[in-house]
Design a protein around this motif. Structure first.
Motif, PDB file in Angstrom:
ATOM      1  N   MET A 129       0.849  -1.206   0.000  1.00 42.15           N
ATOM      2  CA  MET A 129       0.000   0.000   0.000  1.00 42.15           C
ATOM      3  C   MET A 129       0.879   1.248   0.000  1.00 42.15           C
ATOM      4  O   MET A 129       1.867   1.315   0.721  1.00 42.15           O
ATOM      5  N   MET A 130       0.463   2.245  -0.794  1.00 37.99           N
ATOM      6  CA  MET A 130       1.228   3.479  -0.867  1.00 37.99           C
ATOM      7  C   MET A 130       1.054   4.266   0.443  1.00 37.99           C
ATOM      8  O   MET A 130       0.054   4.136   1.147  1.00 37.99           O
ATOM      9  N   LEU A 131       2.064   5.087   0.721  1.00 41.79           N
ATOM     10  CA  LEU A 131       2.065   5.833   1.982  1.00 41.79           C
ATOM     11  C   LEU A 131       0.833   6.718   2.118  1.00 41.79           C
ATOM     12  O   LEU A 131       0.240   6.802   3.201  1.00 41.79           O
ATOM     13  N   SER A 132       0.425   7.380   1.034  1.00 41.34           N
ATOM     14  CA  SER A 132      -0.733   8.274   1.109  1.00 41.34           C
ATOM     15  C   SER A 132      -2.005   7.512   1.468  1.00 41.34           C
ATOM     16  O   SER A 132      -2.819   7.973   2.284  1.00 41.34           O
ATOM     17  N   GLN A 133      -2.193   6.321   0.876  1.00 39.36           N
ATOM     18  CA  GLN A 133      -3.375   5.526   1.178  1.00 39.36           C
ATOM     19  C   GLN A 133      -3.315   4.980   2.600  1.00 39.36           C
ATOM     20  O   GLN A 133      -4.329   4.951   3.314  1.00 39.36           O
ATOM     21  N   ALA A 134      -2.120   4.583   3.028  1.00 40.55           N
ATOM     22  CA  ALA A 134      -1.964   4.094   4.399  1.00 40.55           C
ATOM     23  C   ALA A 134      -2.283   5.199   5.397  1.00 40.55           C
ATOM     24  O   ALA A 134      -2.924   4.961   6.428  1.00 40.55           O
ATOM     25  N   THR A 135      -1.829   6.413   5.077  1.00 38.66           N
ATOM     26  CA  THR A 135      -2.121   7.547   5.956  1.00 38.66           C
ATOM     27  C   THR A 135      -3.624   7.782   6.062  1.00 38.66           C
ATOM     28  O   THR A 135      -4.163   7.983   7.152  1.00 38.66           O
ATOM     29  N   ALA A 136      -4.310   7.758   4.908  1.00 42.61           N
ATOM     30  CA  ALA A 136      -5.761   7.978   4.914  1.00 42.61           C
ATOM     31  C   ALA A 136      -6.470   6.911   5.744  1.00 42.61           C
ATOM     32  O   ALA A 136      -7.372   7.218   6.541  1.00 42.61           O
ATOM     33  N   ASP A 137      -6.065   5.658   5.590  1.00 41.82           N
ATOM     34  CA  ASP A 137      -6.703   4.574   6.347  1.00 41.82           C
ATOM     35  C   ASP A 137      -6.383   4.679   7.839  1.00 41.82           C
ATOM     36  O   ASP A 137      -7.241   4.406   8.698  1.00 41.82           O
ATOM     37  N   PHE A 138      -5.161   5.059   8.154  1.00 48.29           N
ATOM     38  CA  PHE A 138      -4.762   5.195   9.554  1.00 48.29           C
ATOM     39  C   PHE A 138      -5.538   6.311  10.240  1.00 48.29           C
ATOM     40  O   PHE A 138      -6.044   6.139  11.357  1.00 48.29           O
ATOM     41  N   VAL A 139      -5.664   7.462   9.571  1.00 51.14           N
ATOM     42  CA  VAL A 139      -6.397   8.582  10.169  1.00 51.14           C
ATOM     43  C   VAL A 139      -7.874   8.217  10.323  1.00 51.14           C
ATOM     44  O   VAL A 139      -8.508   8.571  11.333  1.00 51.14           O
ATOM     45  N   ALA A 140      -8.423   7.513   9.365  1.00 54.98           N
ATOM     46  CA  ALA A 140      -9.810   7.059   9.496  1.00 54.98           C
ATOM     47  C   ALA A 140      -9.965   6.138  10.702  1.00 54.98           C
ATOM     48  O   ALA A 140     -10.964   6.205  11.433  1.00 54.98           O
ATOM     49  N   HIS A 141      -8.965   5.287  10.937  1.00 52.09           N
ATOM     50  CA  HIS A 141      -8.969   4.409  12.116  1.00 52.09           C
ATOM     51  C   HIS A 141      -8.958   5.243  13.399  1.00 52.09           C
ATOM     52  O   HIS A 141      -9.684   4.944  14.356  1.00 52.09           O
ATOM     53  N   LEU A 142      -8.149   6.291  13.413  1.00 52.14           N
ATOM     54  CA  LEU A 142      -8.085   7.158  14.594  1.00 52.14           C
ATOM     55  C   LEU A 142      -9.430   7.812  14.876  1.00 52.14           C
ATOM     56  O   LEU A 142      -9.856   7.923  16.030  1.00 52.14           O
ATOM     57  N   GLU A 143     -10.094   8.241  13.821  1.00 52.72           N
ATOM     58  CA  GLU A 143     -11.357   8.959  13.981  1.00 52.72           C
ATOM     59  C   GLU A 143     -12.504   8.021  14.344  1.00 52.72           C
ATOM     60  O   GLU A 143     -13.339   8.348  15.195  1.00 52.72           O
ATOM     61  N   GLN A 144     -12.532   6.845  13.720  1.00 53.24           N
ATOM     62  CA  GLN A 144     -13.692   5.968  13.871  1.00 53.24           C
ATOM     63  C   GLN A 144     -13.561   4.975  15.020  1.00 53.24           C
ATOM     64  O   GLN A 144     -14.548   4.666  15.688  1.00 53.24           O
ATOM     65  N   VAL A 145     -12.335   4.484  15.246  1.00 53.20           N
ATOM     66  CA  VAL A 145     -12.138   3.467  16.283  1.00 53.20           C
ATOM     67  C   VAL A 145     -11.648   4.096  17.584  1.00 53.20           C
ATOM     68  O   VAL A 145     -12.237   3.887  18.654  1.00 53.20           O
ATOM     69  N   ARG A 146     -10.579   4.869  17.489  1.00 52.56           N
ATOM     70  CA  ARG A 146     -10.047   5.492  18.703  1.00 52.56           C
ATOM     71  C   ARG A 146     -10.778   6.774  19.060  1.00 52.56           C
ATOM     72  O   ARG A 146     -10.620   7.303  20.154  1.00 52.56           O
ATOM     73  N   ARG A 147     -11.567   7.290  18.112  1.00 51.55           N
ATOM     74  CA  ARG A 147     -12.440   8.449  18.335  1.00 51.55           C
ATOM     75  C   ARG A 147     -11.654   9.661  18.825  1.00 51.55           C
ATOM     76  O   ARG A 147     -12.070  10.361  19.759  1.00 51.55           O
ATOM     77  N   LEU A 148     -10.522   9.897  18.170  1.00 49.99           N
ATOM     78  CA  LEU A 148      -9.756  11.100  18.486  1.00 49.99           C
ATOM     79  C   LEU A 148     -10.485  12.327  17.962  1.00 49.99           C
ATOM     80  O   LEU A 148     -11.300  12.248  17.051  1.00 49.99           O
ATOM     81  N   SER A 149     -10.160  13.471  18.539  1.00 49.39           N
ATOM     82  CA  SER A 149     -10.814  14.710  18.139  1.00 49.39           C
ATOM     83  C   SER A 149     -10.419  15.074  16.713  1.00 49.39           C
ATOM     84  O   SER A 149      -9.345  14.684  16.226  1.00 49.39           O
ATOM     85  N   PRO A 150     -11.255  15.849  16.004  1.00 47.79           N
ATOM     86  CA  PRO A 150     -10.911  16.276  14.643  1.00 47.79           C
ATOM     87  C   PRO A 150      -9.581  17.025  14.579  1.00 47.79           C
ATOM     88  O   PRO A 150      -8.825  16.862  13.619  1.00 47.79           O
ATOM     89  N   ALA A 151      -9.288  17.828  15.609  1.00 42.06           N
ATOM     90  CA  ALA A 151      -8.034  18.584  15.609  1.00 42.06           C
ATOM     91  C   ALA A 151      -6.828  17.652  15.686  1.00 42.06           C
ATOM     92  O   ALA A 151      -5.822  17.853  14.994  1.00 42.06           O
ATOM     93  N   THR A 152      -6.918  16.614  16.532  1.00 44.58           N
ATOM     94  CA  THR A 152      -5.815  15.657  16.647  1.00 44.58           C
ATOM     95  C   THR A 152      -5.642  14.872  15.355  1.00 44.58           C
ATOM     96  O   THR A 152      -4.520  14.641  14.895  1.00 44.58           O
ATOM     97  N   ALA A 153      -6.760  14.478  14.756  1.00 45.99           N
ATOM     98  CA  ALA A 153      -6.689  13.745  13.490  1.00 45.99           C
ATOM     99  C   ALA A 153      -6.063  14.605  12.397  1.00 45.99           C
ATOM    100  O   ALA A 153      -5.256  14.117  11.589  1.00 45.99           O
ATOM    101  N   ARG A 154      -6.397  15.891  12.372  1.00 48.87           N
ATOM    102  CA  ARG A 154      -5.796  16.798  11.382  1.00 48.87           C
ATOM    103  C   ARG A 154      -4.299  16.901  11.586  1.00 48.87           C
ATOM    104  O   ARG A 154      -3.529  16.974  10.611  1.00 48.87           O
ATOM    105  N   ALA A 155      -3.866  16.927  12.839  1.00 49.70           N
ATOM    106  CA  ALA A 155      -2.431  17.023  13.127  1.00 49.70           C
ATOM    107  C   ALA A 155      -1.695  15.787  12.615  1.00 49.70           C
ATOM    108  O   ALA A 155      -0.628  15.889  11.999  1.00 49.70           O
ATOM    109  N   TYR A 156      -2.256  14.596  12.856  1.00 44.38           N
ATOM    110  CA  TYR A 156      -1.653  13.359  12.337  1.00 44.38           C
ATOM    111  C   TYR A 156      -1.582  13.403  10.808  1.00 44.38           C
ATOM    112  O   TYR A 156      -0.564  13.042  10.207  1.00 44.38           O
TER     113      TYR A 156
END
Length: 300
Positions: free
Chosen positions: A1-28
């Motif tokens: 998987m390309m880095l950009s796609q991995a990043t998108a999937d990882f941030v989605a995991h943070l938002e949906q599973v770990r439920r991090l705040s939008p600001a924290t997800a934007r920083a990642y």
């Protein structure tokens, strides 16, 4: 998987599973986009430790703050830990990545007497019934009285406020809900605003909103407006025009500890996930104690 796609999937995991705040997800997302700009959008499994070190070294050469570099290190570690668990990489190249130690910056804290003066001025300004002045007084009293974050304050709905019990229900970081108490001055200010100020502001738009605090056009107030209010009211007190709503949160925590409040109770009030985050306020209180000792003790 390309880095950009991995990043998108990882941030989605943070938002949906770990439920991090939008600001924290934007920083990642921003940190890892910067990594891709340095390494190129390559297969994530091709990135090694030296490339990660080079990325952080470039940030140091740009003059990025230690806190920024530490956060980027954390972002990379989080991404590769997730990628390893997901089977996208065979080994985690970030394991030996070392973050710089963050310098401890003590928060700006206003004195209790100084804040009494600020809040008294706000109360006098609201005495003639101007809806914006009533709102501003209620905002200042709520921020200081409950120690809530600015995003939590802006997100308050009418059903979240219980004037009889003097509490507000807020949704904090990580979507953690908590109830924060506040004092009688905040009860009076909120009651006056909700009775006389909010209806006048709500009449300025055809839209209906459950928000407690409304802007000048009758819609839910935004953090920028609250920042500007606090900067005007509290900035002269702490000697900085850059002061924001967190100054009232810092002050509330410090004054509670100065008054003998239990550290665990302050942690619950502020909604800190870790007691270590709350402990910075004990350092502030110790600084104030040391300053008072140096000023007053004959053998200091």
């Amino acid at each position: 998987m390309m880095l950009s796609q991995a990043t998108a999937d990882f941030v989605a995991h943070l938002e949906q599973v770990r439920r991090l705040s939008p600001a924290t997800a934007r920083a990642y997302r921003a940190d890892l986009a910067d990594l891709a700009a340095t390494t190129g959008d390559v297969e994530i499994g091709l990135i090694d430790l030296e490339q990660l070190r080079d990325w952080l070294w470039r940030a140091t050469q740009r003059g990025d703050a230690r806190s920024t570099i530490a956060r980027r290190t954390s972002s990379a570690k989080g991404l590769f830990r997730w990628a390893l668990d997901a089977g996208l990489v065979d080994a985690d190249p970030s394991l030996r990545l070392v973050a710089p130690k963050r310098g401890r910056t003590l928060p700006r804290v206003a004195t209790a007497d100084g804040l009494d003066g600020v809040l008294a001025d706000a109360e006098r300004a609201a005495a003639d019934g101007d809806p914006v002045a009533l709102r501003d007084h209620a905002i200042l009293e709520t921020l200081y009285g409950s120690g809530v974050r600015v995003a939590e304050l802006c997100g308050l709905d009418l059903d979240d406020v219980d004037l009889d019990r003097a509490t507000v229900r807020v949704l904090g970081k990580g979507s953690r809900e908590r109830t924060a108490p506040f004092g009688r001055p905040a009860v009076r200010a909120l009651s006056a605003y909700l009775t006389r100020g909010r209806p006048a502001l709500a009449a300025r738009t055809d839209e209906t909103t459950p928000a407690v605090f409304l802007g000048a056009r009758g819609r839910r107030i935004g953090p920028r407006s609250v920042y500007d209010l606090v900067a005007r009211a509290v900035g002269p007190l702490v000697g900085s025009s850059a002061v924001g709503p967190h100054a009232l949160r810092h002050s509330a925590a410090t004054h509670l500890l100065d008054g003998g409040a239990d550290l665990r109770a302050v942690q619950e009030l502020l909604g800190h996930a870790s007691l270590g985050t709350t402990q910075i306020y004990t350092h502030v209180s110790n600084e104030r104690l040391a300053a008072a000792y140096r000023q007053a003790h004959p053998r200091a």
